[in-house]
Design a protein around this motif. Structure first.
Motif, PDB file in Angstrom:
ATOM      1  N   ALA A 197       0.882  -1.243  -0.070  1.00 37.92           N
ATOM      2  CA  ALA A 197      -0.108  -0.235   0.031  1.00 37.92           C
ATOM      3  C   ALA A 197       0.937   1.207   0.037  1.00 37.92           C
ATOM      4  N   VAL A 198       2.010   1.196   0.922  1.00 32.15           N
ATOM      5  CA  VAL A 198       2.863   2.535   0.788  1.00 32.15           C
ATOM      6  C   VAL A 198       3.522   2.634  -0.331  1.00 32.15           C
ATOM      7  N   GLN A 199       4.021   1.508  -1.330  1.00 38.65           N
ATOM      8  CA  GLN A 199       4.514   1.725  -2.585  1.00 38.65           C
ATOM      9  C   GLN A 199       3.542   2.328  -3.624  1.00 38.65           C
ATOM     10  N   HIS A 200       2.293   1.749  -3.391  1.00 39.52           N
ATOM     11  CA  HIS A 200       1.486   2.432  -4.289  1.00 39.52           C
ATOM     12  C   HIS A 200       1.058   3.854  -3.966  1.00 39.52           C
ATOM     13  N   LEU A 201       1.122   4.213  -2.769  1.00 44.07           N
ATOM     14  CA  LEU A 201       0.713   5.574  -2.639  1.00 44.07           C
ATOM     15  C   LEU A 201       1.756   6.576  -2.645  1.00 44.07           C
ATOM     16  N   VAL A 202       3.061   6.326  -3.013  1.00 43.09           N
ATOM     17  CA  VAL A 202       3.994   7.263  -2.992  1.00 43.09           C
ATOM     18  C   VAL A 202       4.006   8.170  -4.412  1.00 43.09           C
ATOM     19  N   LEU A 203       3.866   7.487  -5.249  1.00 39.66           N
ATOM     20  CA  LEU A 203       3.800   8.571  -6.422  1.00 39.66           C
ATOM     21  C   LEU A 203       2.412   9.424  -6.850  1.00 39.66           C
ATOM     22  N   PRO A 204       1.225   9.144  -6.338  1.00 42.87           N
ATOM     23  CA  PRO A 204       0.306   9.893  -6.433  1.00 42.87           C
ATOM     24  C   PRO A 204       0.326  10.809  -5.342  1.00 42.87           C
ATOM     25  N   THR A 205       0.837  10.512  -4.186  1.00 44.23           N
ATOM     26  CA  THR A 205       0.775  11.433  -2.830  1.00 44.23           C
ATOM     27  C   THR A 205       2.016  12.499  -3.425  1.00 44.23           C
ATOM     28  N   VAL A 206       2.945  12.408  -4.099  1.00 49.58           N
ATOM     29  CA  VAL A 206       4.004  13.344  -4.388  1.00 49.58           C
ATOM     30  C   VAL A 206       3.405  14.274  -5.412  1.00 49.58           C
ATOM     31  N   VAL A 207       2.678  13.815  -6.418  1.00 47.72           N
ATOM     32  CA  VAL A 207       2.023  14.431  -7.265  1.00 47.72           C
ATOM     33  C   VAL A 207       0.986  15.406  -6.734  1.00 47.72           C
ATOM     34  N   LEU A 208       0.362  15.203  -5.763  1.00 43.26           N
ATOM     35  CA  LEU A 208      -0.706  16.044  -5.052  1.00 43.26           C
ATOM     36  C   LEU A 208      -0.078  17.012  -4.050  1.00 43.26           C
ATOM     37  N   ALA A 209       1.034  16.613  -3.475  1.00 41.25           N
ATOM     38  CA  ALA A 209       1.858  17.368  -2.414  1.00 41.25           C
ATOM     39  C   ALA A 209       2.744  18.395  -3.165  1.00 41.25           C
ATOM     40  N   ALA A 210       2.952  18.389  -4.435  1.00 47.02           N
ATOM     41  CA  ALA A 210       3.882  19.143  -4.939  1.00 47.02           C
ATOM     42  C   ALA A 210       3.244  20.634  -4.982  1.00 47.02           C
ATOM     43  N   PHE A 211       2.161  20.621  -5.434  1.00 46.56           N
ATOM     44  CA  PHE A 211       1.446  22.277  -5.669  1.00 46.56           C
ATOM     45  C   PHE A 211       1.371  22.892  -4.225  1.00 46.56           C
ATOM     46  N   LEU A 212       0.956  21.877  -3.160  1.00 46.38           N
ATOM     47  CA  LEU A 212       0.715  22.377  -1.965  1.00 46.38           C
ATOM     48  C   LEU A 212       2.001  22.828  -1.266  1.00 46.38           C
ATOM     49  N   ALA A 213       2.989  21.847  -1.267  1.00 44.15           N
ATOM     50  CA  ALA A 213       4.183  22.189  -0.941  1.00 44.15           C
ATOM     51  C   ALA A 213       5.024  23.529  -1.165  1.00 44.15           C
ATOM     52  N   THR A 214       4.859  23.702  -2.425  1.00 42.87           N
ATOM     53  CA  THR A 214       5.753  24.967  -3.133  1.00 42.87           C
ATOM     54  C   THR A 214       4.842  26.075  -2.787  1.00 42.87           C
ATOM     55  N   THR A 215       3.610  26.028  -2.683  1.00 46.22           N
ATOM     56  CA  THR A 215       2.744  27.257  -2.306  1.00 46.22           C
ATOM     57  C   THR A 215       2.883  27.434  -0.809  1.00 46.22           C
ATOM     58  N   LEU A 216       2.977  26.493  -0.229  1.00 48.52           N
ATOM     59  CA  LEU A 216       3.275  26.814   1.392  1.00 48.52           C
ATOM     60  C   LEU A 216       4.445  27.296   1.665  1.00 48.52           C
ATOM     61  N   GLY A 217       5.545  26.776   1.046  1.00 41.79           N
ATOM     62  CA  GLY A 217       6.970  27.284   0.969  1.00 41.79           C
ATOM     63  C   GLY A 217       6.944  28.817   0.780  1.00 41.79           C
ATOM     64  N   ARG A 218       6.149  29.237  -0.285  1.00 47.38           N
ATOM     65  CA  ARG A 218       6.377  30.760  -0.523  1.00 47.38           C
ATOM     66  C   ARG A 218       5.640  31.515   0.211  1.00 47.38           C
ATOM     67  N   PHE A 219       4.620  30.933   0.764  1.00 44.23           N
ATOM     68  CA  PHE A 219       3.542  31.514   1.796  1.00 44.23           C
ATOM     69  C   PHE A 219       4.359  31.935   3.041  1.00 44.23           C
ATOM     70  N   VAL A 220       5.063  30.772   3.530  1.00 41.30           N
ATOM     71  CA  VAL A 220       5.545  30.954   4.823  1.00 41.30           C
ATOM     72  C   VAL A 220       6.789  31.698   4.730  1.00 41.30           C
ATOM     73  N   ARG A 221       7.571  31.806   3.511  1.00 40.60           N
ATOM     74  CA  ARG A 221       8.639  32.532   3.606  1.00 40.60           C
ATOM     75  C   ARG A 221       8.363  33.929   3.571  1.00 40.60           C
ATOM     76  N   ASN A 222       7.252  34.545   2.707  1.00 44.22           N
ATOM     77  CA  ASN A 222       6.901  35.892   2.784  1.00 44.22           C
ATOM     78  C   ASN A 222       6.277  36.473   3.882  1.00 44.22           C
ATOM     79  N   THR A 223       5.615  35.478   4.678  1.00 45.95           N
ATOM     80  CA  THR A 223       5.029  35.923   6.032  1.00 45.95           C
ATOM     81  C   THR A 223       5.957  35.969   7.190  1.00 45.95           C
ATOM     82  N   MET A 224       7.009  34.943   6.828  1.00 43.88           N
ATOM     83  CA  MET A 224       8.157  35.251   7.869  1.00 43.88           C
ATOM     84  C   MET A 224       9.089  36.538   7.634  1.00 43.88           C
TER      85      MET A 224
END
Length: 336
Positions: A197-224
């Motif tokens: 289950a973990v192996q099957h979960l990796v790729l779709p998780t990375v695809v979904l997390a990519a946009f949120l991770a980059t958005t969150l990183g830019r937002f935290v940077r500017n806020t900080m």
């Protein structure tokens, strides 16, 4: 807090009603006839007319709408035209898969995005900052389907490290307890199923997390960067606190409150916006179920899944507001 919650719940009722009307209207604008789709191109006019009569599609749209609302008031989302099963039953079977994927993607995005934002804000305009900004811009700009295909090509086709699609290996069977494949493997003591289950979960998780991770990183940077110029930050430095203490205990803590809003709303968007990702990876979730329903002109399923997505989005938004009140005394006083 209780009065605030009640006011918000009452305010959600008109929104739900508007969503219901819009969805009911839009699905009937979709080109194509569900009866023709179900029977196939070789069906005769008599067969099509008989099926439309059986499904109630021959009735005026207004009567269909009131029948649907009446069913909703009784907890009935209708019956799938394709499978013949209850829409709510079909959604509940697939909802744990979507929740598992969205939760894992959100956690991964938090673990990546927040440290990136902190590091960029700690050393602004440095080489690290420039690199993280370029990576963030790439993550925000790249379409999810393109990233999914690239990851499948590299890690599934060329390297063979991860499966290309599905949720668990067809050769693995483990009893369903929670509906979360990874957690069920742990509960049942079947670590082979958990690893699959973990192996099957990796790729779709990375695809979904990519946009949120980059958005969150830019937002935290500017806020900080804004927070680090405040008077209480200078006061903390004047007291002789270490650089890490000032950044983590004063800068980051006050930057996380707005980030909670972004994370909560993006998590809600994941629940409804994972249609493409679930389809590409053949993930058996609600998003893929909705995609198949759109192809089959399955009106009850389209309406039911959209309504569930709207409810999840509003519930997440309400939870974020309540969490804001718990973490920030100023907001909590306004909720009284």
């Amino acid at each position: 807090m209780v009065s605030f919650l009640l006011r918000r719940l009452v305010a959600l009722l008109p929104v739900l009603a508007l969503v219901l009307v819009i969805v009911f209207s839009l699905v009937r604008i979709i080109p194509g006839d569900p009866a023709v789709t179900l029977l196939g191109p070789g069906a005769t006019n008599e067969q099509i007319a008989a099926l439309r009569l059986q499904l109630g599609l021959d009735r005026p749209a207004a009567f269909q709408f009131f029948d649907y609302v009446g069913g909703l008031l009784q907890g009935n989302l209708g019956t799938s035209l394709k499978t013949g099963n209850g829409v709510l039953q079909e959604i509940l079977i697939r909802l744990p898969a979507t929740l598992e994927l969205s939760i894992c993607a959100t956690l991964l995005a938090i673990l990546i995005g927040i440290p990136i934002g902190v590091l960029s804000a700690t050393w602004p305009n440095s080489g690290l900052d420039h690199v993280t900004r370029v990576v963030s811009l790439l993550g925000v700009s790249m379409p999810a389907f393109l990233l999914a295909l690239i990851l499948q090509l590299i890690f599934a086709t060329y390297l063979g490290w991860l499966p290309v699609s599905g949720r668990i290996s067809p050769y693995v069977a483990t009893p369903t307890v929670t509906g979360f494949a990874t957690l069920d493997g742990v509960i049942n003591g079947d670590f082979g199923a958990m690893w699959s289950a973990v192996q099957h979960l990796v790729l779709p998780t990375v695809v979904l997390a990519a946009f949120l991770a980059t958005t969150l990183g830019r937002f935290v940077r500017n806020t900080m960067l804004d927070v680090m110029t405040e008077d209480y930050i200078r006061t903390a430095r004047a007291k002789g606190l270490s650089r890490s203490s000032v950044i983590l205990h004063h800068g980051l803590r006050n930057s996380l409150l707005p980030a909670i809003t972004i994370t909560g709303l993006k998590f809600a968007e994941m629940l409804g916006g994972a249609i493409l990702t679930e389809t590409i990876f053949a993930w058996p979730g609600v998003g893929r179920f909705m995609f198949e329903a759109i192809k089959n002109r399955d009106y009850p399923v389209i309406q039911g899944t959209t309504l569930i997505f709207a409810l999840l989005f509003m519930a997440t938004s309400l939870l974020v507001d309540l969490l804001y009140g718990v973490l920030d005394p100023r907001v909590r006083r306004k909720m009284q």
